[in-house]
Design a protein around this motif. Structure first.
Motif, short mmCIF file in Angstrom:
data_model
loop_
_atom_site.label_atom_id
_atom_site.label_comp_id
_atom_site.label_asym_id
_atom_site.label_seq_id
_atom_site.Cartn_x
_atom_site.Cartn_y
_atom_site.Cartn_z
N GLU A 181 0.83 -1.20 0.00
CA GLU A 181 0.00 0.00 0.00
C GLU A 181 0.87 1.26 0.00
O GLU A 181 0.49 2.29 -0.59
CB GLU A 181 -0.95 0.00 1.21
CG GLU A 181 -1.92 1.14 1.23
CD GLU A 181 -2.88 1.15 0.05
OE1 GLU A 181 -3.27 2.26 -0.38
OE2 GLU A 181 -3.23 0.07 -0.46
N SER A 182 2.03 1.20 0.62
CA SER A 182 2.90 2.37 0.69
C SER A 182 3.35 2.84 -0.70
O SER A 182 3.62 4.02 -0.90
CB SER A 182 4.12 2.09 1.57
OG SER A 182 4.81 0.94 1.12
N PHE A 183 3.41 1.92 -1.67
CA PHE A 183 3.75 2.35 -3.04
C PHE A 183 2.63 3.21 -3.61
O PHE A 183 2.90 4.24 -4.22
CB PHE A 183 4.03 1.16 -3.96
CG PHE A 183 4.34 1.60 -5.36
CD1 PHE A 183 5.57 2.19 -5.65
CD2 PHE A 183 3.41 1.47 -6.38
CE1 PHE A 183 5.85 2.62 -6.94
CE2 PHE A 183 3.70 1.90 -7.67
CZ PHE A 183 4.92 2.47 -7.95
N TYR A 184 1.40 2.80 -3.40
CA TYR A 184 0.27 3.58 -3.91
C TYR A 184 0.22 4.96 -3.25
O TYR A 184 -0.16 5.96 -3.89
CB TYR A 184 -1.04 2.83 -3.72
CG TYR A 184 -1.07 1.53 -4.49
CD1 TYR A 184 -1.09 1.52 -5.87
CD2 TYR A 184 -1.05 0.31 -3.83
CE1 TYR A 184 -1.09 0.33 -6.58
CE2 TYR A 184 -1.06 -0.89 -4.54
CZ TYR A 184 -1.08 -0.87 -5.91
OH TYR A 184 -1.09 -2.04 -6.61
N GLU A 185 0.60 5.02 -1.99
CA GLU A 185 0.66 6.31 -1.28
C GLU A 185 1.75 7.19 -1.89
O GLU A 185 1.56 8.40 -2.07
CB GLU A 185 0.90 6.08 0.20
CG GLU A 185 -0.27 5.40 0.90
CD GLU A 185 0.07 4.88 2.28
OE1 GLU A 185 1.22 5.06 2.76
OE2 GLU A 185 -0.83 4.26 2.90
N LEU A 186 2.89 6.58 -2.24
CA LEU A 186 3.97 7.32 -2.88
C LEU A 186 3.52 7.85 -4.24
O LEU A 186 3.78 9.01 -4.59
CB LEU A 186 5.20 6.43 -3.04
CG LEU A 186 6.43 7.07 -3.68
CD1 LEU A 186 6.98 8.19 -2.81
CD2 LEU A 186 7.50 6.01 -3.93
N VAL A 187 2.82 7.04 -5.00
CA VAL A 187 2.31 7.47 -6.31
C VAL A 187 1.35 8.65 -6.13
O VAL A 187 1.40 9.61 -6.90
CB VAL A 187 1.63 6.30 -7.05
CG1 VAL A 187 0.85 6.80 -8.25
CG2 VAL A 187 2.66 5.27 -7.48
N GLN A 188 0.50 8.59 -5.10
CA GLN A 188 -0.42 9.71 -4.85
C GLN A 188 0.35 10.99 -4.53
O GLN A 188 -0.04 12.08 -4.97
CB GLN A 188 -1.38 9.36 -3.72
CG GLN A 188 -2.43 8.37 -4.13
CD GLN A 188 -3.35 8.00 -2.97
OE1 GLN A 188 -2.99 8.11 -1.80
NE2 GLN A 188 -4.56 7.57 -3.31
N GLU A 189 1.44 10.87 -3.78
CA GLU A 189 2.27 12.05 -3.48
C GLU A 189 2.85 12.64 -4.75
O GLU A 189 2.82 13.87 -4.94
CB GLU A 189 3.41 11.66 -2.53
CG GLU A 189 3.00 11.36 -1.12
CD GLU A 189 4.17 10.88 -0.28
OE1 GLU A 189 5.33 11.29 -0.56
OE2 GLU A 189 3.95 10.10 0.66
N TYR A 190 3.38 11.78 -5.61
CA TYR A 190 3.95 12.28 -6.86
C TYR A 190 2.89 12.82 -7.80
O TYR A 190 3.12 13.78 -8.52
CB TYR A 190 4.80 11.21 -7.55
CG TYR A 190 6.20 11.15 -6.96
CD1 TYR A 190 7.11 12.18 -7.20
CD2 TYR A 190 6.59 10.10 -6.16
CE1 TYR A 190 8.38 12.15 -6.65
CE2 TYR A 190 7.86 10.06 -5.61
CZ TYR A 190 8.74 11.08 -5.86
OH TYR A 190 10.01 11.06 -5.32
N GLU A 191 1.72 12.23 -7.79
CA GLU A 191 0.61 12.75 -8.60
C GLU A 191 0.25 14.15 -8.14
O GLU A 191 0.02 15.04 -8.97
CB GLU A 191 -0.60 11.82 -8.51
CG GLU A 191 -1.81 12.30 -9.28
CD GLU A 191 -1.62 12.39 -10.78
OE1 GLU A 191 -2.32 13.20 -11.41
OE2 GLU A 191 -0.77 11.66 -11.33
#
Length: 101
Positions: free
Chosen positions: A54-64
């Motif tokens: 899940e932490s990867f999806y959170e990272l993607v949201q930050e970059y988005e």
């Protein structure tokens, strides 16, 4: 292990998009980001069962969010200058045909 490579490229493309919008540059050699990108490629965001954490999806949201902010604040025009692109392409083609390139 295709997923970690895909994850790394996802983050790299976000970084490059942000650079284009903020700096007007395409930076392909990511020296400043290399450690983070390699960590991702080595499987940092893959759990024991081979699934994406899940932490990867959170990272993607930050970059988005960073990309959206960069887009909203970019000095780049909304549309490319198609006339300038056409002239550049024609010039390159002409020089290739003439053998000056």
């Amino acid at each position: 292990r295709k997923m970690p490579k895909h994850q790394m490229h996802t983050i790299r493309l976000y970084l490059m998009g942000i650079d284009v919008l903020e700096k007007g540059e395409i930076i392909t050699y990511r020296e400043a980001d290399l450690d983070e990108l390699l960590k991702i490629r080595r499987g940092y965001f893959i759990d024991e069962e081979g699934r994406t954490k899940e932490s990867f999806y959170e990272l993607v949201q930050e970059y988005e969010a960073k990309l959206q902010t960069a887009c909203a604040n970019s000095s780049l025009p909304d549309r490319p200058d198609y006339d300038a692109i056409y002239k550049l392409r024609a010039s390159i083609n002409e020089r290739v045909v003439l053998g000056t390139i």
